[in-house]
Design a protein around this motif. Sequence first.
Motif, short mmCIF file in Angstrom:
data_model
loop_
_atom_site.label_atom_id
_atom_site.label_comp_id
_atom_site.label_asym_id
_atom_site.label_seq_id
_atom_site.Cartn_x
_atom_site.Cartn_y
_atom_site.Cartn_z
N PRO A 83 0.83 -1.21 0.00
CA PRO A 83 0.00 0.00 0.00
C PRO A 83 0.86 1.26 0.00
O PRO A 83 1.93 1.29 0.60
CB PRO A 83 -0.78 -0.10 1.32
CG PRO A 83 -0.70 -1.52 1.73
CD PRO A 83 0.58 -2.05 1.17
N SER A 87 -3.72 2.72 1.36
CA SER A 87 -4.39 1.85 0.40
C SER A 87 -3.53 1.60 -0.84
O SER A 87 -2.56 2.30 -1.09
CB SER A 87 -5.74 2.45 -0.01
OG SER A 87 -5.52 3.69 -0.63
N LYS A 89 -3.65 1.85 -4.69
CA LYS A 89 -4.50 2.68 -5.55
C LYS A 89 -4.48 2.21 -7.00
O LYS A 89 -3.59 1.47 -7.41
CB LYS A 89 -4.02 4.14 -5.45
CG LYS A 89 -4.19 4.64 -4.03
CD LYS A 89 -3.47 5.94 -3.74
CE LYS A 89 -3.65 6.32 -2.27
NZ LYS A 89 -2.85 5.49 -1.35
N ILE A 90 -5.45 2.68 -7.72
CA ILE A 90 -5.63 2.25 -9.11
C ILE A 90 -4.36 2.50 -9.95
O ILE A 90 -3.97 1.65 -10.76
CB ILE A 90 -6.88 2.90 -9.76
CG1 ILE A 90 -7.05 2.46 -11.22
CG2 ILE A 90 -6.88 4.40 -9.64
CD1 ILE A 90 -7.36 1.01 -11.43
N ASN A 91 -3.68 3.62 -9.70
CA ASN A 91 -2.47 3.90 -10.49
C ASN A 91 -1.37 2.87 -10.30
O ASN A 91 -0.71 2.48 -11.25
CB ASN A 91 -1.91 5.28 -10.13
CG ASN A 91 -2.72 6.37 -10.81
OD1 ASN A 91 -3.46 6.08 -11.76
ND2 ASN A 91 -2.61 7.58 -10.30
N GLN A 92 -1.22 2.42 -9.03
CA GLN A 92 -0.22 1.38 -8.76
C GLN A 92 -0.54 0.12 -9.54
O GLN A 92 0.33 -0.53 -10.11
CB GLN A 92 -0.20 1.03 -7.27
CG GLN A 92 0.34 2.09 -6.36
CD GLN A 92 0.17 1.67 -4.91
OE1 GLN A 92 -0.81 2.02 -4.26
NE2 GLN A 92 1.12 0.89 -4.39
N THR A 121 -8.29 -0.17 -3.29
CA THR A 121 -9.55 0.52 -3.52
C THR A 121 -10.38 -0.33 -4.49
O THR A 121 -9.85 -1.25 -5.13
CB THR A 121 -9.32 1.89 -4.18
OG1 THR A 121 -8.67 1.68 -5.45
CG2 THR A 121 -8.43 2.78 -3.31
N GLU A 123 -11.60 0.54 -7.29
CA GLU A 123 -11.09 0.75 -8.66
C GLU A 123 -9.86 -0.13 -8.89
O GLU A 123 -9.72 -0.74 -9.95
CB GLU A 123 -10.70 2.21 -8.90
CG GLU A 123 -11.85 3.22 -8.84
CD GLU A 123 -12.28 3.52 -7.41
OE1 GLU A 123 -11.40 3.62 -6.53
OE2 GLU A 123 -13.50 3.65 -7.16
N ALA A 124 -8.99 -0.17 -7.87
CA ALA A 124 -7.78 -0.97 -8.01
C ALA A 124 -8.14 -2.45 -8.18
O ALA A 124 -7.56 -3.16 -9.01
CB ALA A 124 -6.88 -0.79 -6.79
#
Length: 308
Positions: A83, A87, A89-92, A121, A123-124
Amino acid sequence: MSFNEIIGNNENKQFLISTIKNEKVVHSYLFFGTDGIGKKMFATQFAKMILCNDKLQEKPCNKCKACMEFNSGNNPDFFLVEPEGNSIKINQVRQLMKTTLEKPIESSKKVYIINNADTMTKEAQNGILKTLEEPQEYVVIILIASSENNILTTIKSRCTKLYFNNLSNDEIKQYINKKLNINVYDDEIVKLCNGSIAKAEEVMQKQDLLEKVKHFIANIEKISKLNFIRQSQLLNDNKEDVLLILEYIYIILFYRAKRVTNINGYINAMKVVQEAINKLAISNNFDMTIDYMLIKIWEEINEKNNRG
Ligand SMILES: [Zn+2]
């Protein structure tokens, strides 16, 4: 490091080893169980075995290029995601999933470990789902989570799930003796570790402090109320460890309750400690909570003892 050196969860160990030996590695795994019991160690070892180019043994060869690179943290077919902040995240995830399209470099597979996957998340998670639905043949994704509750059902249904148990008290003792090279004889200390390797490490770092705590609680029936309450200084000096101290006091009282005639006094004192733990979680009134707790446990144990 090999599976033999990891303590606990032997069934999972055997399962993962036989998976590799029988070439039954699948595309996605979900490892779940309490934090700090070795899930990441398991996943890392499993990844190394998958990537090792000599699969005839029960452990990685540590000689092939893939192993050497793995050991130095440079294996190009291994990816670990943690994380960022609270969290994942979607970009990762988006960047990472792009790399699944490129073929492995050293090995026949590429392994992705997503640690604390339950912090992804939504999204992720959806970002990963696409890869899980149509994975490249060489992709292996291992999700690690403390619980499966926050993971989308659509993801879970595609994973082989492995549940990890907390370590037994004997396994914790073994870990402390062998890995940390400290002899523990104290059941209360082992109990405080709560089956977690991470907690065991924390507890062992705080040994001196916990020794002092044990000493003053052990003497509760021998010292005056005033002297007992003066011990609030020790808790005050170690505010950042107060929850650990209170948990330890609770456990000491629990073990003593089994050996004393004034069982009810000790049980009531345990309740008082539990109430203090609950209060500290919601209020900053540290001094009052601690003083009140010390007065009450002394009274529960000594005054009822005198009456009985
Ligand atoms: Zn190797």
